[in-house]
Design a protein around this motif. Structure first.
Motif, PDB file in Angstrom:
ATOM      1  N   ARG A   6      17.235  24.050 -69.827  1.00 54.85           N
ATOM      2  CA  ARG A   6      16.233  25.094 -69.602  1.00 54.85           C
ATOM      3  C   ARG A   6      16.281  26.042 -70.791  1.00 54.85           C
ATOM      4  O   ARG A   6      17.369  26.412 -71.267  1.00 54.85           O
ATOM      5  CB  ARG A   6      16.560  25.833 -68.307  1.00 54.85           C
ATOM      6  CG  ARG A   6      15.642  26.972 -68.002  1.00 54.85           C
ATOM      7  CD  ARG A   6      15.918  27.575 -66.646  1.00 54.85           C
ATOM      8  NE  ARG A   6      17.329  27.958 -66.523  1.00 54.85           N
ATOM      9  CZ  ARG A   6      17.914  28.244 -65.379  1.00 54.85           C
ATOM     10  NH1 ARG A   6      17.248  28.170 -64.259  1.00 54.85           N
ATOM     11  NH2 ARG A   6      19.171  28.607 -65.346  1.00 54.85           N
ATOM     12  N   ARG A   9      16.574  32.761 -71.672  1.00 54.61           N
ATOM     13  CA  ARG A   9      15.794  34.002 -71.534  1.00 54.61           C
ATOM     14  C   ARG A   9      15.544  34.580 -72.922  1.00 54.61           C
ATOM     15  O   ARG A   9      16.421  34.596 -73.772  1.00 54.61           O
ATOM     16  CB  ARG A   9      16.559  35.023 -70.708  1.00 54.61           C
ATOM     17  CG  ARG A   9      16.487  34.754 -69.256  1.00 54.61           C
ATOM     18  CD  ARG A   9      17.030  35.941 -68.449  1.00 54.61           C
ATOM     19  NE  ARG A   9      16.772  35.716 -67.052  1.00 54.61           N
ATOM     20  CZ  ARG A   9      17.619  35.108 -66.223  1.00 54.61           C
ATOM     21  NH1 ARG A   9      18.789  34.700 -66.657  1.00 54.61           N
ATOM     22  NH2 ARG A   9      17.296  34.924 -64.962  1.00 54.61           N
ATOM     23  N   GLU A  14       9.352  34.033 -68.654  1.00 57.59           N
ATOM     24  CA  GLU A  14       9.961  33.466 -67.444  1.00 57.59           C
ATOM     25  C   GLU A  14       9.160  32.305 -66.868  1.00 57.59           C
ATOM     26  O   GLU A  14       9.737  31.353 -66.363  1.00 57.59           O
ATOM     27  CB  GLU A  14      10.145  34.554 -66.381  1.00 57.59           C
ATOM     28  CG  GLU A  14      11.315  35.470 -66.642  1.00 57.59           C
ATOM     29  CD  GLU A  14      12.657  34.740 -66.659  1.00 57.59           C
ATOM     30  OE1 GLU A  14      12.948  33.966 -65.729  1.00 57.59           O
ATOM     31  OE2 GLU A  14      13.417  34.953 -67.624  1.00 57.59           O
ATOM     32  N   ARG A  17      10.185  28.971 -68.404  1.00 58.05           N
ATOM     33  CA  ARG A  17      11.596  28.563 -68.357  1.00 58.05           C
ATOM     34  C   ARG A  17      11.787  27.465 -67.318  1.00 58.05           C
ATOM     35  O   ARG A  17      12.455  27.637 -66.312  1.00 58.05           O
ATOM     36  CB  ARG A  17      12.493  29.754 -68.042  1.00 58.05           C
ATOM     37  CG  ARG A  17      12.559  30.734 -69.182  1.00 58.05           C
ATOM     38  CD  ARG A  17      13.606  31.783 -68.949  1.00 58.05           C
ATOM     39  NE  ARG A  17      14.939  31.174 -69.008  1.00 58.05           N
ATOM     40  CZ  ARG A  17      15.885  31.370 -68.107  1.00 58.05           C
ATOM     41  NH1 ARG A  17      15.684  32.156 -67.082  1.00 58.05           N
ATOM     42  NH2 ARG A  17      17.048  30.793 -68.240  1.00 58.05           N
ATOM     43  N   VAL A  18      11.179  26.328 -67.573  1.00 54.55           N
ATOM     44  CA  VAL A  18      11.297  25.196 -66.662  1.00 54.55           C
ATOM     45  C   VAL A  18      12.439  24.298 -67.117  1.00 54.55           C
ATOM     46  O   VAL A  18      12.906  24.381 -68.252  1.00 54.55           O
ATOM     47  CB  VAL A  18       9.976  24.400 -66.590  1.00 54.55           C
ATOM     48  CG1 VAL A  18       8.866  25.247 -66.003  1.00 54.55           C
ATOM     49  CG2 VAL A  18       9.576  23.871 -67.955  1.00 54.55           C
ATOM     50  N   CYS A  19      12.884  23.446 -66.221  1.00 54.46           N
ATOM     51  CA  CYS A  19      13.987  22.525 -66.510  1.00 54.46           C
ATOM     52  C   CYS A  19      13.428  21.231 -67.076  1.00 54.46           C
ATOM     53  O   CYS A  19      12.653  20.533 -66.414  1.00 54.46           O
ATOM     54  CB  CYS A  19      14.781  22.252 -65.247  1.00 54.46           C
ATOM     55  SG  CYS A  19      15.476  23.747 -64.538  1.00 54.46           S
ATOM     56  N   LEU A  49      22.146  22.624 -68.040  1.00 50.71           N
ATOM     57  CA  LEU A  49      22.433  22.943 -66.640  1.00 50.71           C
ATOM     58  C   LEU A  49      23.411  21.921 -66.066  1.00 50.71           C
ATOM     59  O   LEU A  49      23.362  20.749 -66.405  1.00 50.71           O
ATOM     60  CB  LEU A  49      21.135  22.953 -65.834  1.00 50.71           C
ATOM     61  CG  LEU A  49      20.068  23.926 -66.348  1.00 50.71           C
ATOM     62  CD1 LEU A  49      18.778  23.763 -65.569  1.00 50.71           C
ATOM     63  CD2 LEU A  49      20.567  25.345 -66.272  1.00 50.71           C
ATOM     64  N   ARG A  53      18.536  22.922 -60.546  1.00 48.58           N
ATOM     65  CA  ARG A  53      18.175  24.303 -60.201  1.00 48.58           C
ATOM     66  C   ARG A  53      16.956  24.692 -61.002  1.00 48.58           C
ATOM     67  O   ARG A  53      16.661  24.109 -62.022  1.00 48.58           O
ATOM     68  CB  ARG A  53      19.324  25.259 -60.475  1.00 48.58           C
ATOM     69  CG  ARG A  53      19.654  25.381 -61.957  1.00 48.58           C
ATOM     70  CD  ARG A  53      20.791  26.289 -62.175  1.00 48.58           C
ATOM     71  NE  ARG A  53      21.938  25.574 -61.664  1.00 48.58           N
ATOM     72  CZ  ARG A  53      23.185  25.840 -61.925  1.00 48.58           C
ATOM     73  NH1 ARG A  53      23.472  26.817 -62.708  1.00 48.58           N
ATOM     74  NH2 ARG A  53      24.171  25.136 -61.422  1.00 48.58           N
ATOM     75  N   GLY A  54      16.241  25.692 -60.527  1.00 48.66           N
ATOM     76  CA  GLY A  54      15.066  26.176 -61.231  1.00 48.66           C
ATOM     77  C   GLY A  54      13.858  25.270 -61.055  1.00 48.66           C
ATOM     78  O   GLY A  54      13.911  24.240 -60.396  1.00 48.66           O
ATOM     79  N   MET A  55      12.763  25.684 -61.650  1.00 45.14           N
ATOM     80  CA  MET A  55      11.506  24.947 -61.579  1.00 45.14           C
ATOM     81  C   MET A  55      11.541  23.773 -62.552  1.00 45.14           C
ATOM     82  O   MET A  55      11.850  23.947 -63.722  1.00 45.14           O
ATOM     83  CB  MET A  55      10.347  25.886 -61.948  1.00 45.14           C
ATOM     84  CG  MET A  55       8.999  25.228 -61.938  1.00 45.14           C
ATOM     85  SD  MET A  55       8.509  24.630 -60.326  1.00 45.14           S
ATOM     86  CE  MET A  55       8.062  26.136 -59.527  1.00 45.14           C
TER      87      MET A  55
END
Length: 76
Positions: A6, A9, A14, A17-19, A49, A53-55
């Protein structure tokens, strides 16, 4: 083998900030890595990662899915 990364930051907003799924290089480390969706990831721009997790990046997911007929016939 694929790595899940990802963007950090501050590198992008934001909402971006996709995976991404990135094939792990087998030889020397290249100047940048390329996600399955075509996004170039440069050193220091992303975090690896250690789990889901995350989008997710939808384009990476589509390109990682196995191809063939009937694979989703029993889905849902």
């Amino acid at each position: 083998m694929l790595a899940l990364v990802r963007l950090r930051r501050g590198v992008v907003g934001e909402s971006r900030r996709v995976c991404h799924l990135i094939p792990v290089p087998t030889g020397p480390v290249p100047g940048h890595l390329t996600a399955l969706c075509g996004e170039s990831i440069f050193p220091g721009e992303a975090e690896v990662l250690d789990g889901l997790r995350g989008m997710p990046c939808h384009a990476c997911l589509v390109r990682s899915a196995p191809s063939g007929t009937g694979l989703l016939a029993n889905a849902g």
